[in-house]
Write an enzyme that holds these catalytic residues in place. Structure first.
Site, PDB file in Angstrom:
ATOM      1  N   HIS A   1       0.829  -1.202   0.000  1.00  0.00           N
ATOM      2  CA  HIS A   1       0.000   0.000   0.000  1.00  0.00           C
ATOM      3  C   HIS A   1       0.863   1.252   0.000  1.00  0.00           C
ATOM      4  O   HIS A   1       0.652   2.175  -0.810  1.00  0.00           O
ATOM      5  CB  HIS A   1      -0.905  -0.012   1.236  1.00  0.00           C
ATOM      6  N   GLU A   2       1.844   1.312   0.894  1.00  0.00           N
ATOM      7  CA  GLU A   2       2.670   2.522   1.006  1.00  0.00           C
ATOM      8  C   GLU A   2       3.525   2.730  -0.241  1.00  0.00           C
ATOM      9  O   GLU A   2       3.670   3.863  -0.723  1.00  0.00           O
ATOM     10  CB  GLU A   2       3.551   2.437   2.257  1.00  0.00           C
TER      11      GLU A   2
ATOM     12  N   GLU B   1      -6.125   6.642  -1.197  1.00  0.00           N
ATOM     13  CA  GLU B   1      -6.007   5.493  -0.310  1.00  0.00           C
ATOM     14  C   GLU B   1      -6.622   4.251  -0.942  1.00  0.00           C
ATOM     15  O   GLU B   1      -6.049   3.156  -0.882  1.00  0.00           O
ATOM     16  CB  GLU B   1      -6.675   5.788   1.036  1.00  0.00           C
TER      17      GLU B   1
END
Length: 272
Positions: free
Chosen positions: A136-137, A197
């Site tokens: 994700h990051e 996100e």
């Protein structure tokens, strides 16, 4: 040409000339500040952060952070090369560091500079959960979300300035100034951030699958994250992040597609 028309024309020209392409979606994105300016600043800030915090090296956890990060980075390069984006990562300078901090957090700066806090490791609960976090990051950095947020902030400031130039009636101007900040945040900046996100969740899911990790572990991660938070999050429309429930639903809906994408790269077994 009147001043108002000049402002509109100038703004339109800037937006037209300041766009990049998201390699994972093909969509145009804001790029008012080039990565050639962003990366050196990010690298310097990263080095300063490491110098001011306790970096853990040589432990099982530190080695796991480095191993998982490298696997996700390789997965990203494999996908980009296979989809016509050879050399996309040429300016990235990957680093993966574990930092002693009880905060439940991890982040990736533009250009591939990654930090995982020790406080998030219990919630990661192993390598696959950590892959979901780091995937994700890393996805944020791959699609230049930092660049887009900087650009959006500049547009928000520009909108305020334009309003103060274009609105001549003082009463109307007062109303505009009172409402613009809240309105542009709730209707613009916050949804923009939530979309980032959600996008990073989806891309990260594909990357962790290509790296050989079970994508459904990302949903389990967010269940643990939800339990840890104790339900104290603000309403979704007032938050920079989607709700945990929304994230879990989206991950469950995309997990099978992530596995199918991984199989294109010969990955048929997934570590849970």
């Amino acid at each position: 040409m009147k001043l108002k028309n000049k402002i509109v024309a100038f703004g339109a020209t800037i937006l037209f000339l300041s766009c990049a392409t998201n390699p994972f979606t093909g969509k145009k994105t804001l790029a008012l500040v080039p990565n050639s300016q962003i990366f050196p600043t990010a690298f310097a800030q990263y080095d300063q952060f490491l110098s001011e915090n306790k970096v853990i090296t040589g432990t099982k956890d530190a080695n796991m952070v480095r191993t998982v990060g490298q696997k996700i980075a390789v997965a990203a390069e494999r996908w980009l090369d296979a989809n016509g984006y050879q050399g996309y990562l040429k300016d990235f300078r990957w680093e993966y560091n574990l930092v002693q901090d009880n905060t439940v957090n991890a982040w990736c700066m533009p250009g591939g500079k990654i930090v995982v806090y020790t406080g998030i490791l219990p919630i990661a609960d192993g390598e696959a959960g950590l892959a979901a976090i780091m995937g994700h990051e890393i996805s944020h950095a791959l699609v230049n979300h930092g660049q887009q947020r900087m650009s959006a902030a500049m547009l928000q400031q520009g909108g305020a300035l334009a309003g103060n130039i274009l609105i001549e009636d003082q009463k109307t101007l007062n109303i505009f100034n009172q409402s613009y900040g809240v309105g542009s945040n709730v209707l613009g900046i916050l949804p923009f951030s939530r979309s980032h996100e959600t996008e990073a969740d989806e891309i990260g899911l594909y990357l962790m699958a290509i790296a050989g990790y079970e994508p459904m572990e990302a949903a389990n991660l967010w269940r643990r994250m939800s339990a840890q938070s104790g339900g104290g999050a603000p309403p979704e429309f007032l938050s920079t992040h989607p709700s945990n429930e929304s994230r879990i639903r989206n991950i469950e809906a995309n997990a099978a597609r992530a596995k199918a994408e991984a199989k294109k790269f010969g990955v048929t077994s997934f570590k849970g």
